[in-house]
Scaffold this motif. Structure first.
Motif, short mmCIF file in Angstrom:
data_model
loop_
_atom_site.label_atom_id
_atom_site.label_comp_id
_atom_site.label_asym_id
_atom_site.label_seq_id
_atom_site.Cartn_x
_atom_site.Cartn_y
_atom_site.Cartn_z
N SER A 60 74.60 52.31 -11.38
CA SER A 60 76.04 52.47 -11.22
C SER A 60 76.50 53.72 -11.96
CB SER A 60 76.78 51.25 -11.75
OG SER A 60 78.18 51.45 -11.66
N ALA A 61 77.27 54.55 -11.28
CA ALA A 61 77.78 55.78 -11.89
C ALA A 61 79.07 55.54 -12.67
CB ALA A 61 78.02 56.83 -10.81
N GLN A 62 79.51 54.27 -12.73
CA GLN A 62 80.78 53.99 -13.40
C GLN A 62 80.78 52.57 -13.95
OE1 GLN A 62 82.23 53.89 -9.05
NE2 GLN A 62 84.07 53.48 -10.27
N ILE B 231 71.95 56.75 -7.26
CA ILE B 231 73.14 56.35 -8.00
C ILE B 231 74.19 55.93 -6.98
CG2 ILE B 231 72.72 57.79 -10.01
CD1 ILE B 231 74.75 59.79 -8.84
N VAL B 232 75.16 55.13 -7.42
CA VAL B 232 76.19 54.64 -6.52
C VAL B 232 77.52 54.61 -7.25
CG1 VAL B 232 75.72 52.21 -7.09
CG2 VAL B 232 76.81 52.79 -4.91
N ARG B 233 78.59 54.98 -6.52
CA ARG B 233 79.94 54.93 -7.07
C ARG B 233 80.87 54.39 -5.98
NH1 ARG B 233 80.66 59.22 -9.70
NH2 ARG B 233 78.66 60.22 -9.33
N THR B 234 81.96 53.75 -6.38
CA THR B 234 82.90 53.22 -5.41
C THR B 234 83.69 54.35 -4.77
OG1 THR B 234 84.73 52.93 -6.97
CG2 THR B 234 83.13 51.13 -6.80
N ASN C 126 79.27 54.64 2.54
CA ASN C 126 78.02 54.53 3.29
C ASN C 126 77.22 53.30 2.88
OD1 ASN C 126 76.91 55.20 0.81
ND2 ASN C 126 76.13 57.20 1.44
N CYS C 127 77.85 52.44 2.04
CA CYS C 127 77.15 51.22 1.60
C CYS C 127 78.14 50.25 0.98
CB CYS C 127 76.07 51.57 0.57
SG CYS C 127 76.74 52.13 -1.02
N TYR C 128 77.66 49.02 0.78
CA TYR C 128 78.34 48.06 -0.08
C TYR C 128 77.64 48.06 -1.43
CZ TYR C 128 80.76 45.85 3.89
OH TYR C 128 81.55 45.61 4.98
N LEU C 129 78.42 48.04 -2.51
CA LEU C 129 77.91 47.78 -3.84
C LEU C 129 78.16 46.30 -4.08
CD1 LEU C 129 78.66 49.94 -7.03
CD2 LEU C 129 78.26 47.49 -7.09
N ILE C 130 77.10 45.52 -4.21
CA ILE C 130 77.22 44.06 -4.26
C ILE C 130 77.15 43.57 -5.70
CG2 ILE C 130 76.27 41.87 -3.46
CD1 ILE C 130 75.01 43.38 -1.13
N LEU C 131 78.17 42.82 -6.10
CA LEU C 131 78.19 42.17 -7.41
C LEU C 131 78.12 40.67 -7.18
CD1 LEU C 131 80.98 44.27 -9.18
CD2 LEU C 131 78.51 44.65 -9.20
N ASP C 132 77.05 40.03 -7.61
CA ASP C 132 76.81 38.62 -7.34
C ASP C 132 77.83 37.73 -8.05
OD1 ASP C 132 74.63 39.09 -5.70
OD2 ASP C 132 73.22 39.10 -7.37
N GLU C 133 77.85 36.45 -7.66
CA GLU C 133 78.79 35.49 -8.22
C GLU C 133 78.79 35.49 -9.74
OE1 GLU C 133 78.48 31.50 -6.86
OE2 GLU C 133 78.57 32.00 -4.74
N ALA D 14 79.52 39.50 -14.48
CA ALA D 14 80.74 39.54 -15.29
C ALA D 14 81.15 40.97 -15.63
CB ALA D 14 80.54 38.73 -16.56
N GLY D 15 80.70 41.93 -14.82
CA GLY D 15 81.06 43.32 -15.06
C GLY D 15 79.83 44.20 -15.18
N VAL D 16 80.01 45.48 -14.97
CA VAL D 16 78.91 46.43 -14.95
C VAL D 16 79.26 47.61 -15.86
CG1 VAL D 16 77.66 48.09 -13.51
CG2 VAL D 16 78.16 45.80 -12.63
N GLU D 17 78.30 48.02 -16.66
CA GLU D 17 78.45 49.23 -17.48
C GLU D 17 77.86 50.42 -16.73
OE1 GLU D 17 80.07 49.52 -20.31
OE2 GLU D 17 80.51 47.37 -20.44
N GLN D 18 78.33 51.60 -17.01
CA GLN D 18 77.76 52.80 -16.41
C GLN D 18 76.27 52.87 -16.71
OE1 GLN D 18 79.72 56.43 -17.51
NE2 GLN D 18 78.28 57.73 -16.45
N GLY D 19 75.48 53.10 -15.68
CA GLY D 19 74.03 53.17 -15.84
C GLY D 19 73.30 51.87 -15.55
N ASP D 20 74.04 50.75 -15.42
CA ASP D 20 73.40 49.47 -15.10
C ASP D 20 72.85 49.49 -13.68
OD1 ASP D 20 74.05 48.50 -17.56
OD2 ASP D 20 75.60 47.11 -16.88
N TRP D 21 71.79 48.70 -13.46
CA TRP D 21 71.25 48.54 -12.12
C TRP D 21 72.16 47.60 -11.31
CZ3 TRP D 21 67.67 51.53 -10.11
CH2 TRP D 21 66.74 52.16 -10.94
#
Length: 597
Positions: A526-528, A553-556, A572-579, A582-589
């Motif tokens: 994640s770029a953000q 890398i991916v950004r919204t 060009n894609c969906y960024l999927i956050l599972d159920e 609880a949030g994503v930090e920059q650089g997380d997979w």
């Protein structure tokens, strides 16, 4: 340090019930109340906290007894015991920094003495741990339980807020604040509604209700593009049909290859792809041969022309370093006669047409494509070309649905915009159900929509009105109108696309007979930083690309409102956050689902 020093509560259940899911949902809720939370988990297997390739992982696997990782925000200590002994909760509690924690959540250690909340899902068929475990003070279930013993509190597993509040009051001994917000009913603003289905549950229930179309038709090769094969395709010939040359060069017997010095060979003739050399190659000679030409009798090896020297029109020189059988394609090397090359249930792509044409296949048996009728509902909708009155919008959903349906190779019928009038809606539903295998509508299935829409659907068929734990796209209707399948999608444009691609599309492909559909999901950084509450699967519109190092890398695309079509057009894609996320930090997979594969 003892378990009484800091408030502590265990989460217990049978394996696979969702202990980790509940704890990850509770943590941000408890942190929002100002609590500093520690989690202790009992593991029954080898512990691997680090990732393969990281320095600390390499240190540990190399045999270091302790590895300490220290950064500005994080401290971690990894150490191995030389003897495998059962760990106790007391020994784990000794590692907790008492001055930095207000509450301890425990997963596992089911035989230890501490207050526990049991998770129970009756559908899984496991018995209750209570009352055999007297330490259980509450049971969180997704169904109302009939318990004779009133010593335990029943909690709704689908309302983690109430479970967090129970822990605050019963374990932390904090009084509930006086509510200042008004919540009269569940809504799309909730992390997850009590009655909502997970994405996997919705997909599974749909698939169980669908019987694939098995009507078989014959189709010419070109018209079969995008259709689903009804039977295996068996090759009627060998490919290549003849043993042939893979290079332009000279064909000769492997026994005539020079072993120690350069050798001269006479040229006995020429072989072309469409005009083979008909006689046997004389011993000690070679045949000038072109790519694809059948190998002449008496030859089994080709030396490419770049590795030869032409002495004159009838003589060449060949050096050493060649192998018998080189640069030759054997008969049936690619495809053997009688080999299954394509299996039933496969959707034909352009490459398949070329493959089939190379075998001389002119006609195929395929399943009849499902016929899908669709329309939009809403008095505020206007078709392209009509003037926009105040409060009205152009109907974009029909054009989006048309494009997505055509991409699936389906027989599509656009019934336009239907007004929110009982007679018009009933007529449209009946006509669509009588003329199609599937009926899809957008609008009319959310809270606050006209009640007669649901009454009409109930009169004409068997429809379930679901709330799916995804964002966007919470409301969805599914069932049958007569013999036709019915999908009622939300009205917001982006929600229409998400629910169609994640829920309706797999169902339609299964109905069409396709057996191997599985959307591609790949990892990217994640770029953000991204905020999210646990409870629903979120599909963010995003752009993935390669970074300078070659990684993904991916950004919204920006604002993610369910009515912002530009967010989908740019993506060009969906960024999927599972159920559970609880949030994503920059650089997380994170997970990425590309639109095109």
């Amino acid at each position: 340090m003892s378990s009484r020093s800091i408030p502590i509560v265990g989460i217990c259940a049978w394996s696979g019930t969702g202990k980790t899911t509940l704890i990850t949902t509770l943590i941000p809720l408890l942190r929002a109340q100002g609590l500093r939370v520690a989690v202790i988990k009992h593991a029954h297997h080898k512990v691997e906290l680090d990732q393969t390739g990281k320095d600390t992982f390499r240190f540990q696997t190399a045999g270091a007894d302790q590895v300490i990782l220290a950064s500005q925000k994080t401290r971690a200590v990894l150490f191995e015991h030389t003897e495998a002994t059962e760990v106790s909760l007391k020994s784990a509690l000794e590692l907790v920094n008492q001055n930095a924690i207000d509450l301890i959540l425990v997963e596992g250690f089911k035989h230890e003495t501490l207050p526990k909340i049991e998770i129970h899902r009756p559908a899984l068929g496991n018995p209750l741990l209570f009352p055999n475990d007297p330490q259980i003070i509450a049971i969180a279930s997704d169904r109302l339980l009939e318990l004779e013993d009133k010593r335990v509190t029943q909690l709704d597993l689908q309302q983690p807020n109430t479970i967090a509040q129970f822990i605050l009051e019963r374990i932390v001994k904090r009084k509930s604040p006086i509510p200042t917000e008004i919540r009269t009913a569940p809504s799309c603003a909730d992390a997850r509604e009590p009655s909502s289905l997970s994405l996997a549950e919705a997909q599974a229930q749909m698939m169980a209700a669908i019987t694939p179309i098995k009507t078989v038709i014959k189709q010419s090769l070109r018209l079969a593009l995008g259709q689903v094969l009804a039977e295996n395709v068996i090759s009627p010939i060998n490919v290549p049909a003849h043993t042939n040359s893979a290079m332009d060069g000279y064909a000769l017997a492997g026994a005539d290859l020079p072993r120690e010095a350069i050798k001269k060979l006479s040229i006995a003739g020429t072989a072309f792809a469409g005009h083979p050399f008909e006689t046997e190659c004389p011993a000690g000679s070679c045949i000038r041969i072109m790519t694809g030409a059948p190998m002449p009798l008496g030859t089994d090896t080709v030396v490419m022309q770049e590795h030869t020297e032409l002495v004159d029109e009838s003589t060449i020189r060949i050096g050493t370093g060649h192998k018998q059988g080189q640069n030759v394609r054997q008969q049936g090397e690619d495809i053997a006669q009688g080999q299954t090359i394509l299996t039933a249930g496969r959707r034909l792509i352009p490459a398949d047409l070329g493959l089939l044409a190379s075998l001389g296949v002119a006609e195929l048996k395929v399943y009849r494509a499902p016929r899908v009728a669709f329309f939009s509902t809403g008095d505020e909708l206007r078709s392209i070309g009509e003037p926009l009155d105040k409060g009205c919008v152009y109907d974009s959903n029909r054009y989006t649905l048309f494009g997505m349906l055509k991409n699936l190779g389906l027989d599509v019928v656009d019934l336009g915009v239907v007004k929110d009038e009982p007679d018009a809606l009933q007529a449209a539903f009946k006509m669509a159900a009588e003329s199609a295998d599937v009926v899809i509508t957008s609008g009319g299935v959310s809270v606050g929509e006209a009640d007669y829409t649901k009454r009409i659907l109930d009169q004409l068929g068997e429809i379930n009105f679901w709330k799916i734990a995804i964002k966007p796209g919470r409301p969805l209707a599914f069932g049958k109108l007569g013999e036709a399948l019915f999908f009622g999608l939300p009205g917001n444009p982006v929600a229409v696309m998400v629910t169609f691609q994640q829920i309706v599309q797999p169902a339609l492909l299964y109905l069409a007979g396709e057996t191997d559909y599985q959307p591609l999901v790949i990892p990217a950084r994640s770029a953000q930083k991204l905020k999210k509450k646990p409870g629903r699967t979120e599909f963010l519109r995003a752009i993935y690309e390669q970074d300078p190092a070659g990684g993904l890398i991916v950004r919204t695309t920006g604002a993610q409102g369910s009515g912002i079509l530009m967010s989908m057009s740019r993506a060009n894609c969906y960024l999927i956050l599972d159920e559970d996320n609880a949030g994503v930090e920059q650089g997380d997979w994170v997970k990425v689902q590309p639109f095109k594969t």
